[in-house]
Structures are given as C-alpha cells and as structure tokens.
Design a protein around this motif. Structure first.
Motif, short mmCIF file in Angstrom:
data_model
loop_
_atom_site.label_atom_id
_atom_site.label_comp_id
_atom_site.label_asym_id
_atom_site.label_seq_id
_atom_site.Cartn_x
_atom_site.Cartn_y
_atom_site.Cartn_z
N MET A 1 0.82 -1.21 0.00
CA MET A 1 0.00 0.00 0.00
C MET A 1 0.86 1.26 0.00
O MET A 1 0.61 2.20 -0.76
N GLU B 1 -0.45 -3.63 10.37
CA GLU B 1 -1.76 -3.40 11.00
C GLU B 1 -1.73 -3.81 12.48
O GLU B 1 -2.30 -4.84 12.87
N ASP C 1 10.88 3.31 5.35
CA ASP C 1 10.66 1.96 5.90
C ASP C 1 11.77 1.68 6.89
O ASP C 1 12.68 2.50 7.08
N LYS D 1 1.46 1.26 15.56
CA LYS D 1 1.02 2.52 14.94
C LYS D 1 1.05 3.66 15.98
O LYS D 1 1.48 4.77 15.68
P1 NAD Z 1 2.89 -4.57 3.95
O1 NAD Z 1 3.24 -5.64 4.93
O2 NAD Z 1 2.99 -4.86 2.49
O3 NAD Z 1 3.83 -3.29 4.23
C1 NAD Z 1 4.04 -2.73 5.50
C2 NAD Z 1 5.43 -2.11 5.49
O4 NAD Z 1 5.57 -1.33 6.68
C3 NAD Z 1 6.56 -3.13 5.50
O5 NAD Z 1 7.45 -2.85 4.44
C4 NAD Z 1 7.22 -2.93 6.87
O6 NAD Z 1 8.63 -3.14 6.86
C5 NAD Z 1 6.88 -1.49 7.16
N1 NAD Z 1 6.90 -1.13 8.59
C6 NAD Z 1 6.43 -1.84 9.63
N2 NAD Z 1 6.61 -1.14 10.78
C7 NAD Z 1 7.21 0.03 10.44
C8 NAD Z 1 7.65 1.17 11.18
N3 NAD Z 1 7.51 1.24 12.50
N4 NAD Z 1 8.22 2.19 10.49
C9 NAD Z 1 8.38 2.13 9.17
N5 NAD Z 1 7.97 1.08 8.41
C10 NAD Z 1 7.39 0.05 9.05
O7 NAD Z 1 1.44 -4.07 4.35
P2 NAD Z 1 0.32 -3.35 3.42
O8 NAD Z 1 -0.54 -4.41 2.82
O9 NAD Z 1 0.97 -2.33 2.58
O10 NAD Z 1 -0.58 -2.65 4.55
C11 NAD Z 1 -0.19 -1.46 5.20
C12 NAD Z 1 -1.39 -0.82 5.87
O11 NAD Z 1 -2.40 -0.57 4.88
C13 NAD Z 1 -2.06 -1.67 6.95
O12 NAD Z 1 -2.55 -0.83 7.96
C14 NAD Z 1 -3.21 -2.33 6.19
O13 NAD Z 1 -4.27 -2.69 7.04
C15 NAD Z 1 -3.61 -1.22 5.25
N6 NAD Z 1 -4.31 -1.63 4.02
C16 NAD Z 1 -3.98 -2.80 3.37
C17 NAD Z 1 -4.64 -3.14 2.19
C18 NAD Z 1 -4.31 -4.41 1.43
O14 NAD Z 1 -5.11 -4.85 0.59
N7 NAD Z 1 -3.14 -5.02 1.65
C19 NAD Z 1 -5.61 -2.29 1.66
C20 NAD Z 1 -5.90 -1.07 2.34
C21 NAD Z 1 -5.25 -0.77 3.52
#
Ligand code: NAD
Ligand code: CAA
Length: 305
Positions: free
Chosen positions: A26, A110, A45, A115
C-alpha cells in the motif's frame, strides 16, 4: 463533541511535501500516485532492503502506466518514469522525513501498538501544522490518533489495492478532525486523481464493512457445500459484474489480512462483537495456519506461479 480549534491550518495549497511511512504494497502505491501527481514524497521503511522492495513495486507499476501513456515510445516512457522517480526520496528515519513534511500518511503493519508508537514519535518530530493520516483497514482511527496531541489534524486516509488502479479513497473523520483538514485531504486525494468519500470512524468504514462480510459469506456458502469456490467466483463475476470473485479477491488481499480484520472485529469491533457475519471460518483458519496466504505466498484458495 468538542471541536479543537488550532491557531493555523494547513491547506491543500500548503501540502507540497508528503511522507509515506511503510513501503509495502500500500505504501509504495501511495508514494507512486502522489509522485505521479507532482508531490515530492519521502518513502520511509525500517530497512534499506524494504525500501528497495517498495521501489521495485513502484517501477514495475510505472512501466505499466508508461506503456498505457506512451505505447512503444521508449524515450517518452523513460522520461515519464525518471521524472516521477526524481520526486521520490528514500529514508529509514521516519522522524527526520516527517520533520520536513506537510502531510504524513502511515501505511505500516496493522498493529495498534506499533502505529501508536510511531505516531507518538512523529508528533514530536513533525511541524505542528502537519496533517497525520493512517491507511489502516480495520483499526479505529480514534485509537491511533490518541497517541498524538493533534487530533484536529488527524484522519483516516484509506486507499485500495492496487492503489495506482483503484480510484477510491475513504476519508475517515474522528469528531476532532477539523473541516479544514478534511477539505485539505479531500483536495489532495483529488489531485492524486482519486475520488474521496467520507465516513465516520466505524469498523470497516464503507467498503470493508460491506466487502469483508461478503467474503465471509462466500466462505460459509462453500463450507456448507452449497457450491464450489470456482462456481462462486464465476457467479459473482458473470452474475454481479465484479472484476474478481470473492475467493480470487481474498487471495489478492491476503488471507492473513482477512483473518486479522475479522478476528479483531469479532472480539472488539464496535457493533460487531460476536456477530456471526464476522465469526471465524474453519476454511480460512486452516489455510492461514498452513501458511497459504494467497498470492503473496504463491498459494491460497488458488495456486499462483
Ligand atoms: P505490507 O506488509 O505490504 O507493508 C508494510 C510495510 O511497513 C513493510 O514494508 C514494513 O517493513 C513497514 N513497517 C512496519 N513497521 C514500520 C515502522 N515502525 N516504520 C516504518 N515502516 C514500518 O502491508 P500493506 O498491505 O501495505 O498494509 C499497510 C497498511 O495498509 C495496513 O494498515 C493495512 O491494514 C492497510 N491496508 C492494506 C490493504 C491491502 O489490501 N493489503 C488495503 C488497504 C489498507
Ligand atoms: N499498477 C498500474 N496499473 C495497473 C496495476 C498496477 N499495480 N494493476 C492493474 N493495472 C492496470 C493495467 O495496466 C490495466 O490497464 P488497461 O486496462 O488500461 O490496459 C488495468 O489495470 C487492468 O489490469 P489487468 O488487465 O492486468 O487485470 P484486470 O483487468 O483483471 O484488473 C484489477 C486488475 C484492477 C486488480 C481488477 O481485477 C480489480 O479491480 N479487482 C478488484 C480489486 C479490489 O476489489 N480491490 C480492493 C481490495 S480491498 C482493499 O484494498 C481494502 C482493504 O483495506 C483490504
């Protein structure tokens, strides 16, 4: 509810530099659409290798966009991609990145504690007028905003997967979110070529509140033996005009994500605690336990190359 009035507000015209925290599926998508729309974006990241992954997601998506825009004109495509990439900076220091930003969008794991810890630190580091937004799918925005002293400048900004392709952004207001901040976020998302809709801070907002129970109902239908998952998918695509059937879509979103969302709502989602709409599904539980998480792991309901 009390509305907190701040001394000054950022306006959309003031949003020049955006920081996106998290360069996963995302985060990378949000960085891409922001940079494509002319914003300077910091992509943050935890490690260089995660940033490299995010960069790869962006370049491969930009190649598709460039092909659509410029066809076989390789020079024009390269120019387009280089220009977008030149507006993106990479960083592993979220506080430093936020300190020079007008808007910070969080798209990390998540997890409410993670967060909150992030936003607590960002609240100290970012300019006092900077707007904070979370892309959470299922956590209450108010619980995340509680870690900051800028609730009037806090909102949910919920993008959809795949971000470059899906036109919708849900803007979630908590009672304290100021009108100015809401309007700014609305303008920024429009500038990104998206269509904003507003929703209160309730579980699933608009889309996931309808989509997730629909996915769970499709699981129950198959668990009862009423139809095969292939026929359910074909049914919803050809009979209801959905681009993907529910099983294809669950594989696309990630089965662990669906389980995480429904488990959370079943236990503590406002108005959904113990609701059979979001009760655990044995079929989903089994696949997640076996590590079959959908496309990202190569296997979910279906198998991927
Ligand atoms: P993802 O696992 O692909 O990416 C998350 C990234 O965040 C990872 O690269 C991780 O290293 C990084 N990260 C974790 N903790 C961190 C921190 N403290 N500081 C900096 N970086 C950090 O996850 P995603 O699917 O991109 O989801 C991210 C958010 O978006 C979540 O809250 C999820 O619920 C939401 N979301 C997901 C979707 C989906 O379909 N996957 C859709 C809408 C919203
Ligand atoms: N980057 C850039 N362009 C992309 C892209 C990407 N990542 N993915 C797809 N596209 C473009 C393609 O280039 C193609 O463009 P043209 O038609 O102009 O050539 C177009 O999108 C269609 O792509 P494909 O032909 O590869 O595939 P498709 O027609 O099957 O569409 C899809 C793919 C857009 C993903 C479509 O199947 C779809 O809309 N599926 C449903 C997605 C959905 O419901 N998402 C929401 C999930 S829930 C969520 O995100 C919220 C949450 O909190 C969990």
């Amino acid at each position: 509810p009390t509305r907190i009035l701040a001394a000054s507000y950022a306006t959309s015209a003031n949003v020049k530099k955006i920081t996106v925290i998290g360069s996963g599926l995302m985060g990378a998508g949000i960085v891409q659409v922001a940079a494509q729309s002319g914003y300077h974006v910091n992509m943050v990241d935890l490690k260089e290798e995660f940033l490299a992954k995010g960069e790869k997601i962006i370049t491969s998506s930009l190649k598709r966009v460039a092909k659509k825009k410029h066809g076989d004109d390789a020079a024009a495509s390269k120019k387009f991609i280089d220009e977008v990439m030149s507006r993106i900076s990479l960083s592993t220091d979220s506080n430093k990145a936020a300190s020079e930003s007008d808007l910070v969008v969080e798209a990390i794991v998540e997890n409410i504690k993670t967060k909150q810890a992030l936003f607590k630190a960002l609240d100290e580091a970012a300019p006092k007028d900077a707007i904070f937004a979370s892309n959470t799918s299922s956590l209450p925005i108010a619980d995340i905003a509680a870690a900051t002293n800028r609730k009037d400048k806090f909102a949910g900004l919920h993008f959809f997967n795949p971000v470059p392709q899906m036109k919708l952004v849900e803007i979630i207001r908590i009672p304290e979110t100021s009108d100015e901040v809401f309007n700014t976020l609305s303008d920024v998302t429009k500038k990104m070529g998206k269509v904003p809709v507003a929703c209160k801070d309730t579980p699933g907002f608009i889309v996931n509140r309808l989509l997730v129970p629909y996915m769970m109902e499709s699981l129950r239908l198959v668990e009862r033996g009423d139809a095969s998952m292939q026929d359910v998918d074909t049914g919803m695509k050809l009979g209801a005009g959905y681009p993907m059937g529910p099983f294809e879509l669950m594989d696309y979103v990630g089965l662990d994500t669906i389980k995480f969302i429904t488990d959370g709502w079943y236990k503590s989602g406002k108005g959904l605690v113990g609701d059979k709409l979001v009760a655990p599904s044995p079929l989903l539980e089994k696949l997640v336990k076996e590590g079959h998480l959908g496309r990202k792991s190569g296997k979910g309901f279906y198998t991927y190359e």
